[in-house]
Structure formats: C-alpha cells, structure tokens
Scaffold this motif. Structure first.
Motif, short mmCIF file in Angstrom:
data_model
loop_
_atom_site.label_atom_id
_atom_site.label_comp_id
_atom_site.label_asym_id
_atom_site.label_seq_id
_atom_site.Cartn_x
_atom_site.Cartn_y
_atom_site.Cartn_z
N ALA A 2 -24.77 -10.20 -51.89
CA ALA A 2 -24.24 -9.74 -52.67
C ALA A 2 -24.81 -8.03 -53.13
O ALA A 2 -26.05 -8.53 -53.15
N LEU A 3 -23.21 -7.54 -53.45
CA LEU A 3 -23.56 -6.39 -54.04
C LEU A 3 -25.20 -5.85 -55.33
O LEU A 3 -24.98 -6.90 -55.79
N PRO A 4 -25.87 -5.06 -54.99
CA PRO A 4 -26.61 -5.15 -55.75
C PRO A 4 -26.25 -5.02 -57.55
O PRO A 4 -25.20 -3.88 -57.71
N GLY A 5 -26.69 -5.81 -58.56
CA GLY A 5 -26.39 -5.22 -59.41
C GLY A 5 -24.04 -5.55 -60.31
O GLY A 5 -23.93 -5.72 -61.02
N SER A 6 -23.92 -6.78 -58.72
CA SER A 6 -23.40 -7.96 -59.13
C SER A 6 -23.47 -8.57 -58.32
O SER A 6 -23.52 -9.46 -57.90
N GLY A 7 -22.93 -9.53 -59.85
CA GLY A 7 -22.53 -11.33 -58.62
C GLY A 7 -21.70 -12.21 -57.78
O GLY A 7 -21.72 -13.06 -57.37
N GLN A 8 -21.22 -10.84 -57.00
CA GLN A 8 -19.89 -11.36 -56.08
C GLN A 8 -19.97 -10.96 -54.45
O GLN A 8 -20.95 -9.83 -54.16
N PRO A 9 -19.72 -11.85 -53.91
CA PRO A 9 -20.11 -11.99 -52.60
C PRO A 9 -19.75 -10.84 -52.14
O PRO A 9 -18.35 -9.73 -51.60
N ALA A 10 -19.91 -9.50 -50.35
CA ALA A 10 -20.30 -9.01 -50.12
C ALA A 10 -20.31 -9.78 -48.51
O ALA A 10 -21.41 -9.63 -48.10
N TRP A 11 -19.52 -10.14 -48.03
CA TRP A 11 -18.99 -10.72 -46.51
C TRP A 11 -19.36 -9.43 -45.65
O TRP A 11 -19.82 -9.74 -44.68
N TRP A 12 -19.17 -8.31 -45.62
CA TRP A 12 -19.88 -7.64 -44.44
C TRP A 12 -20.96 -7.40 -44.72
O TRP A 12 -21.61 -7.01 -43.57
N LEU A 13 -21.77 -7.54 -45.93
CA LEU A 13 -23.24 -7.23 -45.77
C LEU A 13 -24.00 -8.28 -45.07
O LEU A 13 -24.88 -7.99 -44.40
N GLN A 14 -22.92 -9.33 -45.10
CA GLN A 14 -23.90 -10.65 -44.93
C GLN A 14 -24.02 -10.48 -43.17
O GLN A 14 -24.17 -11.13 -42.88
N LEU A 15 -22.53 -10.12 -42.40
CA LEU A 15 -22.32 -9.77 -41.60
C LEU A 15 -23.57 -8.53 -40.62
O LEU A 15 -24.18 -8.90 -39.48
N LEU A 16 -23.56 -7.38 -42.09
CA LEU A 16 -24.11 -6.58 -41.16
C LEU A 16 -25.62 -7.62 -40.47
O LEU A 16 -26.74 -7.15 -40.13
N GLY A 126 -26.19 -20.87 -51.19
CA GLY A 126 -26.27 -19.62 -50.67
C GLY A 126 -25.77 -19.75 -49.38
O GLY A 126 -26.76 -18.64 -48.55
N ALA A 127 -26.18 -20.33 -49.17
CA ALA A 127 -25.23 -20.85 -47.35
C ALA A 127 -24.30 -19.26 -46.69
O ALA A 127 -23.81 -18.96 -47.62
N GLY A 128 -24.67 -19.31 -46.42
CA GLY A 128 -24.67 -17.76 -45.02
C GLY A 128 -22.32 -18.02 -45.48
O GLY A 128 -21.64 -16.34 -45.71
N GLY A 129 -21.90 -18.88 -45.14
CA GLY A 129 -20.79 -18.66 -45.19
C GLY A 129 -19.90 -18.75 -47.16
O GLY A 129 -18.79 -18.10 -47.15
N TYR A 130 -20.50 -18.74 -47.76
CA TYR A 130 -20.45 -18.48 -49.10
C TYR A 130 -19.92 -17.13 -49.44
O TYR A 130 -18.95 -16.85 -50.51
N ALA A 131 -21.04 -16.18 -48.17
CA ALA A 131 -20.64 -15.07 -48.26
C ALA A 131 -19.27 -14.34 -48.35
O ALA A 131 -18.04 -13.05 -48.61
N HIS A 132 -18.29 -15.09 -47.85
CA HIS A 132 -17.08 -15.21 -47.23
C HIS A 132 -15.35 -15.56 -48.06
O HIS A 132 -14.53 -16.03 -47.78
#
Length: 506
Positions: A2-16, A126-132
């Motif tokens: 998730a992005l800092p300060g946000s509970g929303q997942p960031a799919w691009w950050l997981q890929l990066l 927190g498995a990686g797929g949840y970011a997407h």
C-alpha cells in the motif's frame, strides 16, 4: 503493498518491488547469497504487512513493547524462510534464456506464496495478488485466483527485473565484465526468437483470459442491515462494561431493523447461550420467526465437556437451528500451537482451544438465497470457501463475513481485510457482506466493488440491498475439486524441469 498513509493497495508498487528483487537476484553469484537476499526482502515486506500484530500483543495483551516487537519480527523472519528458499532456487536453477529465467523466478515465487498460505495452518495475509484487486490483473481473479494473479505478477516483474539488470550491467561494465556480472557462468542471458515468441504468446493468453466473460445470473435481491457495535476491545468481554453494552445495543438494533436480513459481527453476543439473561433470546427468536425476516449473528457455543466453537447462528421462519462453526482457527488466538503455551500465558488476552467446524458446511437458506458465512480471517482461504461450490445447485449465492479485528486498533488491518473480501468476491463472482465490530463493515458487489461502507470505529447500522448470483467461475469450478494442487504442480514442474536441465548441463 500500500502507499504510505493509505490502506489502498498499489499494484504498480508490488510489481516494482518484485522487479527490483528479480533484478538483484540476477546479480547474485551463488544460491546462498540469493537465499539471504530473499530472506531479507521477505522479512522487511512481511513486517510492513502485519506490523499491527504488535497492537494486539502490547496494547491489549500487556506484553512489553520490546517483546511484542520482537515477536512480530520473529514471525516475519520465520515466514520469510519460504522466500529465502525460493530465491535460492531461482539463482541455482536459472536457465540461460531469458524466458526460462523469468519462468523459474515466477514459479519459485508462486511456491513460496503457496507454502506461506498452507504450512503451519497457513498465514497468507498480504499475499502479493491482493495488491491487484483494483489493478489491470484483477480480471484474472475469476480464472486463477489470488495465487494465480501473484504468479502472473511475478512473470511481469521478473521480465522487468531481468531487463533492468541487463541495462544496469551494460552501463556499469563493458565486454566480459558485464557478462560475468549478470551471469557467473560467463554469458549474459540470451534473448532469441523463442523468447520473443513466448512473450507474445503469454500476452495473447492473458488478454484472452481477461476478455472471456464470467457467466453468472442474478438470483434475487434482499434488503439487509449490517451491524457495527464498535465495542472497545479492552471492554468487549468485561462483565460490567462491554458485555451489557453489546447485549443491549445489538438486541435493540436487531429488533428495530425493518430489513429482511440482519447480520451482526463475530461474537456480537459475547456470552454462551447458557450465560445469557433468562428470556434474552426469546424475543429475538419470536421476531425473526415472522415471515420474510432472518438473522445471522456471531456467538460462542459449546460447553466444558464438548468444547467450544466460534460460531454463527441463523434464525428465520421454520429454522431456528442453523449453525456455522468456524473451521480455520487463528493460531494463538483460537488454538495454541504445541510448545507455545508459555508465550500465550505472558499475555492478558482471553484465549482458548476451540473445536474446528466441518468443511464445507451447508449455507443458510433464506428467500431462495444461499448465504455462506465465514468468520474473521477465514476469508483469506479462498480454496476452503471454494469447497462449497462443487455442486452448482447448492453453491452459495451470497458470501457473508463476520469479524472482530478490534484487536488491531485503527490500523491497516482494517483496509487489508476489506481487500481480502473483495478478492473473494472477484474469484467467485459473488457479493460479500461484511459485518464487523469496528470496521470495515461493507456491502461488496459480485464485481469486487465496495457499494456501501460504514466509517470505521463508529457505532452504526449499514443498510442496503444485496443481489445474489449463481453459476460457477472457472476458478470456483477447479478449486472446488482440486484445491490448490494445479498451482502447486505448475510451480513444481517448472522448477523441476529447470533443475533437471541444470544437472544435465553439468
């Protein structure tokens, strides 16, 4: 992630982040160094994923801050061993071609994710797929599930990381130095026609899988009321504060709600039935025996001799005996693993050894809808929820999660649990109702979108409608019969082939 300060997942950050790991592994000269890198990556990532366990142990359990922090770090370091083994395998068995390397990296990552979600009762939070859940790969959930999405993400990240490693190697060194930096065997990974053809084929298959429709039809609509009591965790089981608050507020809301279906969270009734005031349940039973009304409410059941269960009971006309018992229990919270009782005795938390419910259990049938409860973190295990989908004629039309994660305060755990429920909705093409003590109480559509949401840490009633669905997604069809075996076989086959080819060359 998730992005800092946000509970929303960031799919691009997981890929990066995964691409950076893949790129760094390309520069590792030995499996031992790869294992260390994978372990450090996994430990840091997992600490950031479930750091909020500290709150339950320190704030509510009374464990000294140093010990609580050490416990979170120790758990992350232990679970990261799966990623250490995966990274070691990715380095030790990497083929010469780029496609082979990417496949080996993705397969190793897949097996690590499956191992974390399966061994020692599993802890896949927190498995990686949840970011997407909201990313471009979300459409694959109904075909391959959260672990399959994680595998595809690892393919994409592996390709990007390998390309990045080659670019950096060329920029830092030239000639033979560049080759030895990327591949100790003396050659940089080759990019041939086969690699380009494989990339095109994978892109076409992914596009085709995403474009194919999931065939499901609405079954009916129910008006619903989801209750969120916001009983403070430190008072929830206290006889002078939290218990009378819960009994009074939840009963009043249950009786006052005009909706057809009322859902109250996990242990909304914090006492065993035999401990309730005399006649307390009689009004509820009579109220929900009226035509067109139903109740699902969390309550502990059992006794000293037969043992206890974390349960949901259902009441509707002609049925006052529905019961769902939690199957997947929380380690340390609902059962104490062998040799760890000394640790739980250091905390002032009401813990116990609960009995497990069966798998699968029949749904609660109301107004033609089949409502399938799951309790708290049971909704992390899509392969277990999927067991109920084997027969389309009896498969759930609505999923219902009842939870109490007040143990973790106002933390990312609330946001993460909402994303987990959204992924289950995507996998099975079913709406998910969430009734929780402190959040996130929500109505999630069959498409994974949050339709209505109560503010966290507030007391209130979320009203709305839910539309049931029938039919089976491809994921529901295969996971209900085979579990996660196809994914295990995929990962093992790729790594086995890579290991065999590596041995044949040597």
């Amino acid at each position: 992630m998730a992005l800092p300060g946000s509970g929303q997942p960031a799919w691009w950050l997981q890929l990066l982040s995964l691409a950076v790991l893949a790129g760094l592994l390309e520069r590792c000269g030995s499996a031992r160094r790869g294992a260390l890198l994978g372990w450090l990556f996994g430990t840091a990532w997992l600490c950031g994923t479930f750091w909020w366990l500290f709150i339950s142990m320190h704030t509510y359990g009374g464990l000294p801050a140093l010990l609580a922090g050490a416990a979170v770090l120790a758990l992350a370091a232990f679970l990261a061993l799966d990623y250490a083994l995966a990274a070691a395998a990715a380095v030790a068995w990497r083929p010469a071609g780029m496609t082979g390397r990417v496949l080996v990296f993705a397969a190793a990552w897949l097996l690590a994710e499956l191992a974390r979600g399966s061994f020692y009762t599993g802890f896949p939070w927190g498995a990686g797929g949840y970011a997407h859940t909201d990313g471009p790969l979300a459409g694959l959930a109904s075909r391959v599930g959260v672990y399959g999405i994680g595998f595809v993400a690892a393919l994409l990240a592996g390709a990007g990381g390998l390309a990045l490693a080659r670019l950096l190697a060329k920029g830092w060194r030239t000639g033979r130095q560049a080759a030895t930096a990327v591949q100790p065997a003396g050659r940089a990974p080759r990019l041939g026609r086969g690699d380009a053809l494989a990339a095109v084929l994978v892109a076409l298959l992914l596009g085709l899988a995403w474009a194919l429709p999931v065939r499901g039809l609405p079954t009916g609509t129910l008006s619903i009321a989801l209750l969120q009591g916001n009983i403070p965790q430190e008072e929830k089981f206290q006889g002078r504060t939290g218990v009378p608050q819960a009994l009074a507020w939840y009963k009043a809301q249950m009786l006052a709600a005009p909706q057809q279906l009322v859902v109250a969270p996990e242990t909304a009734i914090p006492l065993l039935p035999q401990q309730l005031p005399e006649g307390w349940f009689d009004d509820l039973a009579a109220h929900f025996q009226a035509p067109g009304r139903a109740l699902l409410v969390g309550i502990p059941l059992g006794g000293f001799r037969e043992g206890y269960t974390n349960s949901v009971i259902g009441i509707t006309r002609g049925d006052t005996a529905y019961r769902f018992d939690k199957h997947h229990l929380v380690p340390f919270g609902e059962f104490i693993p062998p040799f760890f009782r000394w640790f739980t005795q250091m905390m002032d938390i009401p813990l116990g050894d609960f009995n497990r419910g069966a798998l699968p259990q029949p749904p609660f049938v109301f107004q033609g809808e089949r409502l399938a409860p799951n309790i708290c973190y049971e909704d992390l295990f899509g392969e277990e929820i999927g067991r109920a989908f084997r027969d389309p004629a009896t498969a759930p039309t609505v999923l219902v999660n009842v939870s109490n994660i007040a143990w973790f305060g106002d933390s990312l755990a609330i946001d993460q649990h909402l994303q987990i429920s959204r992924m289950r909705a995507l996998e099975f093409d079913r709406p998910m109702l969430r009734a929780t003590n402190t959040g996130a109480t929500a109505i999630i559509g069959h498409d994974g979108r949050v339709q209505r949401l109560l503010p966290r840490l507030t007391r209130g009633v979320l009203d709305g409608q839910v539309q049931g669905r029938n039919g089976l997604t491809p994921y529901a069809a295969w996971v209900s019969r085979l579990g996660l075996a196809p994914l295990w076989l995929l990962g093992a086959a790729v790594l086995g082939a890579a290991a065999w080819r590596r041995r044949a060359r040597t």
